[in-house]
Enzyme design. Structure first.
Site, PDB file in Angstrom:
ATOM      1  N   SER A 137       0.813  -1.213   0.000  1.00 52.71           N
ATOM      2  CA  SER A 137       0.000   0.000   0.000  1.00 52.71           C
ATOM      3  C   SER A 137       0.848   1.266   0.000  1.00 52.71           C
ATOM      4  O   SER A 137       1.607   1.512  -0.925  1.00 52.71           O
ATOM      5  CB  SER A 137      -0.969  -0.044   1.188  1.00 52.71           C
ATOM      6  OG  SER A 137      -1.951   0.950   1.098  1.00 52.71           O
ATOM      7  N   ASP A 144      -2.427   6.349  -3.263  1.00 48.83           N
ATOM      8  CA  ASP A 144      -1.268   5.699  -2.669  1.00 48.83           C
ATOM      9  C   ASP A 144      -0.812   4.589  -3.608  1.00 48.83           C
ATOM     10  O   ASP A 144      -1.329   4.447  -4.715  1.00 48.83           O
ATOM     11  CB  ASP A 144      -1.585   5.175  -1.266  1.00 48.83           C
ATOM     12  CG  ASP A 144      -2.640   4.077  -1.264  1.00 48.83           C
ATOM     13  OD1 ASP A 144      -3.353   3.937  -2.280  1.00 48.83           O
ATOM     14  OD2 ASP A 144      -2.759   3.362  -0.253  1.00 48.83           O
ATOM     15  N   ASP A 154      -1.102   1.354  -3.982  1.00 53.54           N
ATOM     16  CA  ASP A 154      -2.000   0.347  -4.556  1.00 53.54           C
ATOM     17  C   ASP A 154      -3.364   0.915  -4.908  1.00 53.54           C
ATOM     18  O   ASP A 154      -4.275   0.175  -5.265  1.00 53.54           O
ATOM     19  CB  ASP A 154      -2.142  -0.858  -3.624  1.00 53.54           C
ATOM     20  CG  ASP A 154      -2.877  -0.540  -2.328  1.00 53.54           C
ATOM     21  OD1 ASP A 154      -2.909   0.647  -1.938  1.00 53.54           O
ATOM     22  OD2 ASP A 154      -3.412  -1.471  -1.701  1.00 53.54           O
ATOM     23  N   ASP A 212      -5.855   2.162  -3.253  1.00 51.54           N
ATOM     24  CA  ASP A 212      -7.081   1.876  -2.499  1.00 51.54           C
ATOM     25  C   ASP A 212      -7.550   3.090  -1.709  1.00 51.54           C
ATOM     26  O   ASP A 212      -8.539   3.025  -0.985  1.00 51.54           O
ATOM     27  CB  ASP A 212      -6.908   0.660  -1.585  1.00 51.54           C
ATOM     28  CG  ASP A 212      -5.948   0.893  -0.424  1.00 51.54           C
ATOM     29  OD1 ASP A 212      -5.230   1.918  -0.433  1.00 51.54           O
ATOM     30  OD2 ASP A 212      -5.897   0.033   0.482  1.00 51.54           O
TER      31      ASP A 212
END
EC number: 5.4.2.10
Length: 449
Positions: A105, A242, A244, A246
């Site tokens: 992440s 960010d 990833d 999400d």
């Protein structure tokens, strides 16, 4: 022995003590045993989607995961580099039995992680994680011959996700100039394509991942570059993800940061206006700004508060059937379109509201007054005694009485280390700082180890 699974899968330094190729393979075999059981009971081979963000270590970890799954009789569809929410969506869309995302992440490039999703693209319950972890210590019985799994490329994974995102928009984005900061991460390529196809004029930064630059002074945890780009290009808005994708945060045309609470306020009002906000309820954590609750109350919207963490937001949403929830950090879940936090989805819905109303993000976000919030982490204290100390409780009560309806105090024990987080919100910065410092000093005095 500490629990292997944290709040968001298994995470650590790649090739360090935790995230190794050996663990990835064994963890995948354990997951295949637990998460593939329903398929085997139905007399068919389990199917799993595997994906990763662009970290250089993601290649060997994903390969080890795919090997562990296939050696356990699972057919693997390798989606390559895509966002975490894309993985969740594809598991549901492809009717896979489960999936695995390789990502850390917002963490720096040397870290990586392994996160599992159940059927339907939903995060695993603690009970399933515990069963997978327990399976690691059990004998491994693997199939042979024609019963081993196959590994195939998921050729149209990205296209499916892009079409899904475009299908969620109620309005085209013509006339909006947006700067996108893709954090040199999984949003690179996909987010610019979606926004461009929807009609926006797009300027992109942080869109050149090399495996080691993910989240490096870019993205939702480093918004200075985005603010500079918005002002420099005269753009209407900026959106940062960010690594990833999400989560997302935004910057308005003045360069001011629009956080997850403000984004939730804008989208909650939009959904309420269209009759889409179930029971006129927004799910948020205890860390969300007091201004969010006040703004929602003024618009007859209830804020249901949970513990800190997007998994607790998701649990509350699933239990109550609610349609919108999220965190100040920018993790937002729009249940009509996603089973987990989706930064690109959140971003285009925010742009869609700008297009639908003809109002700037600065105007839309003004529905909420952000109260000054001061957080002090007090280390080296006995976190178990925070709720039992009479003198500390009395001091909190006095401070709360002084703040009245124009502030609040939250003391929260860390779940992993001897630390108490003291958070104070007030109508002005000086008052918030004064109360936070006084209470932090008292925590140190009363609870020092």
């Amino acid at each position: 022995m500490p629990r292997l699974f944290g709040t968001d899968g298994v995470r650590g330094l790649a090739n360090g003590e935790t995230i190794t190729a050996d663990l990835a393979l064994r963890l995948a075999q354990a997951a295949a045993h637990v998460l593939g059981q329903d398929a085997r009971d139905a007399g068919r081979r389990p199917v799993a989607v595997v994906a990763r963000d662009p970290r250089v270590s993601g290649e060997f970890i994903a390969a080890a995961v795919a090997a562990g799954l296939a050696s356990s009789g699972v057919d693997v569809f390798d989606a390559g580099v895509i966002p975490t929410p894309a993985t969740a969506y594809l598991i549901a869309d492809f009717d896979a039995d489960f999936g695995v995302m390789i990502s850390a992440s917002h963490n720096p490039a040397p870290d990586n992680g392994i996160k599992f999703f159940a059927a339907g693209g939903r995060k695993l319950a603690d009970e399933l994680e515990d069963r997978i972890e327990a399976q690691l210590s059990q004998p491994v019985l693997l199939p042979t011959g024609a019963d081993v799994g196959r590994i195939r490329r998921f050729a149209d994974a990205e296209d499916r996700y892009v079409l899904h995102l475009l299908g969620t928009l109620q309005h085209r984005l013509d006339g909006i100039h947006v700067v996108l900061d893709c954090a040199h991460g999984a949003a690179a390529g996909i987010s610019p394509e979606v926004s461009t196809d929807a009609g926006a004029r797009v300027t992109v930064i942080g869109n050149d991942p090399d495996g080691m630059n993910i989240n490096d002074r870019v993205g939702s945890t480093h918004l200075d570059l985005l603010a500079e780009a918005v002002l420099g290009h005269g753009a209407d808005v900026g959106i940062a993800y960010d690594g990833d994708a999400d989560r997302c945060l935004a910057v308005d045309h003045t360069g001011a940061i629009i956080d997850g609470d403000q984004i939730m306020a804008v989208l909650a009002l939009s959904m309420a206006r269209r009759g889409l906000l179930v029971e006129r309820t927004l799910v948020a954590t205890v860390m969300s700004n007091l201004g969010l609750r006040i703004a929602m109350a003024e618009n007859d919207i209830t804020v249901l508060q949970t513990r800190v963490g997007d998994r607790y937001v998701l649990e509350a949403m699933n239990e109550g059937g609610y349609s919108l929830g999220g965190e100040q950090s920018g993790h937002l879940v729009i249940a009509e379109h996603a089973t987990t936090g989706d930064g690109i989805l959140t971003g285009i819905q925010l742009l869609g509201e700008m297009a639908a109303t003809g109002r700037s993000l600065h105007e839309l976000a003004s529905v909420m007054t952000v109260y000054p919030q001061v957080m002090i982490n007090v280390r080296g204290v006995d976190r178990e005694r925070v709720s039992d100390d009479a003198e500390l409780n009395a001091a909190v009560a006095r401070a709360e009485a002084e703040l009245g309806d124009t502030g609040r105090i939250l003391m929260r024990a860390s779940g992993t280390e001897p630390m108490i987080r003291v958070m104070v919100e007030a109508a002005d910065q000086a008052t918030a700082e004064r109360h936070a410092q006084e209470l932090a000093a008292l925590v140190t005095e009363r609870l020092a180890i």
